[in-house]
Design a protein around this motif. Sequence first.
Motif, PDB file in Angstrom:
ATOM      1  N   SER A 155      -3.952   7.101  -9.094  1.00  0.00           N
ATOM      2  CA  SER A 155      -4.445   6.164  -8.095  1.00  0.00           C
ATOM      3  C   SER A 155      -4.976   4.913  -8.777  1.00  0.00           C
ATOM      4  O   SER A 155      -5.836   4.985  -9.658  1.00  0.00           O
ATOM      5  N   ALA A 156      -4.437   3.769  -8.384  1.00  0.00           N
ATOM      6  CA  ALA A 156      -4.783   2.503  -9.024  1.00  0.00           C
ATOM      7  C   ALA A 156      -4.033   1.409  -8.286  1.00  0.00           C
ATOM      8  O   ALA A 156      -3.258   1.669  -7.358  1.00  0.00           O
ATOM      9  N   VAL A 157      -4.237   0.174  -8.739  1.00  0.00           N
ATOM     10  CA  VAL A 157      -3.411  -0.928  -8.262  1.00  0.00           C
ATOM     11  C   VAL A 157      -2.426  -1.276  -9.377  1.00  0.00           C
ATOM     12  O   VAL A 157      -2.827  -1.479 -10.526  1.00  0.00           O
ATOM     13  N   TYR A 158      -1.164  -1.324  -9.047  1.00  0.00           N
ATOM     14  CA  TYR A 158      -0.119  -1.616 -10.021  1.00  0.00           C
ATOM     15  C   TYR A 158       0.399  -3.029  -9.779  1.00  0.00           C
ATOM     16  O   TYR A 158       0.782  -3.375  -8.659  1.00  0.00           O
ATOM     17  N   PHE A 159       0.386  -3.815 -10.841  1.00  0.00           N
ATOM     18  CA  PHE A 159       0.838  -5.206 -10.739  1.00  0.00           C
ATOM     19  C   PHE A 159       2.116  -5.403 -11.538  1.00  0.00           C
ATOM     20  O   PHE A 159       2.212  -4.997 -12.697  1.00  0.00           O
TER      21      PHE A 159
ATOM     22  N   LYS B 200       8.837  -1.313  -6.062  1.00  0.00           N
ATOM     23  CA  LYS B 200       9.869  -2.277  -6.418  1.00  0.00           C
ATOM     24  C   LYS B 200       9.250  -3.634  -6.716  1.00  0.00           C
ATOM     25  O   LYS B 200       8.226  -4.013  -6.149  1.00  0.00           O
ATOM     26  N   CYS B 201       9.886  -4.356  -7.625  1.00  0.00           N
ATOM     27  CA  CYS B 201       9.420  -5.687  -7.980  1.00  0.00           C
ATOM     28  C   CYS B 201      10.596  -6.621  -8.176  1.00  0.00           C
ATOM     29  O   CYS B 201      11.591  -6.258  -8.831  1.00  0.00           O
ATOM     30  N   GLU B 202      10.457  -7.819  -7.637  1.00  0.00           N
ATOM     31  CA  GLU B 202      11.503  -8.825  -7.780  1.00  0.00           C
ATOM     32  C   GLU B 202      10.853 -10.160  -8.072  1.00  0.00           C
ATOM     33  O   GLU B 202       9.815 -10.494  -7.501  1.00  0.00           O
ATOM     34  N   GLN B 203      11.458 -10.927  -8.967  1.00  0.00           N
ATOM     35  CA  GLN B 203      10.971 -12.276  -9.223  1.00  0.00           C
ATOM     36  C   GLN B 203      12.119 -13.267  -9.056  1.00  0.00           C
ATOM     37  O   GLN B 203      13.246 -13.002  -9.472  1.00  0.00           O
TER      38      GLN B 203
ATOM     39  N   GLY C 203       0.337  -6.993  -6.092  1.00  0.00           N
ATOM     40  CA  GLY C 203      -0.163  -5.656  -6.401  1.00  0.00           C
ATOM     41  C   GLY C 203       0.257  -4.616  -5.374  1.00  0.00           C
ATOM     42  O   GLY C 203       0.519  -4.928  -4.216  1.00  0.00           O
ATOM     43  N   THR C 204       0.329  -3.387  -5.833  1.00  0.00           N
ATOM     44  CA  THR C 204       0.589  -2.229  -4.962  1.00  0.00           C
ATOM     45  C   THR C 204      -0.570  -1.260  -5.162  1.00  0.00           C
ATOM     46  O   THR C 204      -0.793  -0.778  -6.274  1.00  0.00           O
ATOM     47  N   ARG C 205      -1.297  -1.017  -4.085  1.00  0.00           N
ATOM     48  CA  ARG C 205      -2.428  -0.082  -4.176  1.00  0.00           C
ATOM     49  C   ARG C 205      -1.910   1.319  -3.897  1.00  0.00           C
ATOM     50  O   ARG C 205      -1.526   1.640  -2.773  1.00  0.00           O
ATOM     51  N   LEU C 206      -1.864   2.120  -4.950  1.00  0.00           N
ATOM     52  CA  LEU C 206      -1.387   3.502  -4.840  1.00  0.00           C
ATOM     53  C   LEU C 206      -2.582   4.440  -4.727  1.00  0.00           C
ATOM     54  O   LEU C 206      -3.484   4.411  -5.560  1.00  0.00           O
ATOM     55  N   THR C 207      -2.562   5.260  -3.686  1.00  0.00           N
ATOM     56  CA  THR C 207      -3.610   6.263  -3.494  1.00  0.00           C
ATOM     57  C   THR C 207      -2.960   7.634  -3.432  1.00  0.00           C
ATOM     58  O   THR C 207      -2.096   7.869  -2.574  1.00  0.00           O
TER      59      THR C 207
ATOM     60  N   TYR D  52       0.852  -1.184   0.000  1.00  0.00           N
ATOM     61  CA  TYR D  52       0.000   0.000   0.000  1.00  0.00           C
ATOM     62  C   TYR D  52       0.893   1.240   0.000  1.00  0.00           C
ATOM     63  O   TYR D  52       1.927   1.268   0.665  1.00  0.00           O
ATOM     64  N   LEU D  53       0.447   2.259  -0.731  1.00  0.00           N
ATOM     65  CA  LEU D  53       1.218   3.493  -0.815  1.00  0.00           C
ATOM     66  C   LEU D  53       0.242   4.659  -0.894  1.00  0.00           C
ATOM     67  O   LEU D  53      -0.529   4.756  -1.845  1.00  0.00           O
TER      68      LEU D  53
END
Lengths: 112, 113
Positions: A86-90, A22-25, A106-110, A10-11
Amino acid sequence: DTAVSQTPKYLVTQMGNDKSIKCEQNLGHDTMYWYKQDSKKFLKIMFSYNNKELIINETVPNRFSPKSPDKAHLNLHINSLELGDSAVYFCASSYRQNTEAFFGQGTRLTVV
Amino acid sequence: AQSVTQLDSQVPVFEEAPVELRCNYSSSVSVYLFWYVQYPNQGLQLLLKYLSGSTLVKGINGFEAEFNKSQTSFHLRKPSVHISDTAEYFCAVLQGGSEKLVFGKGTKLTVNP
């Protein structure tokens, strides 16, 4: 172990700020993606990287800049945040073309 | 450009009833088809995929889908749903040679007791 992990989950931030996700796989995939899911749940690709090279850049504002330091990481930096961001970024990854993508949580950005 | 149409935005059903979620795509060239499920406040999980071979594909949680090339459809079915199947379901298409997965707008499945 989480296959595709994103931070933060959440952000919440004010308009005009700059933020990063950030994203890591850990799947050994060579292709990574960023998708945006709007308030109506519609998913749209933003960027795709293959072996650290940008291969898909949809019509995304220049304020969004992806960075891939290595094959396992694809970060998303957003400048001058706006309310409409504002959205959810995957984040997602796949082994190669024509295979399924594995998604992060997902990251929920507000933006307020 | 490739497009995906999920004809129903919401599908309410009762527990143990059968369900079909419809998906049609636009491309006439080779495509790869996927169904993903998104539970509330979670990421997307792959339910099943069609890459080639048998047109009837079985996935996790008792779901299956049938690829119909002539009708450009890939409908998702389950013979008996559970309350735990309540979620958003997304159909997605990957055109051969492309790395861009195109999603439908989603179908919200609500299973009621």
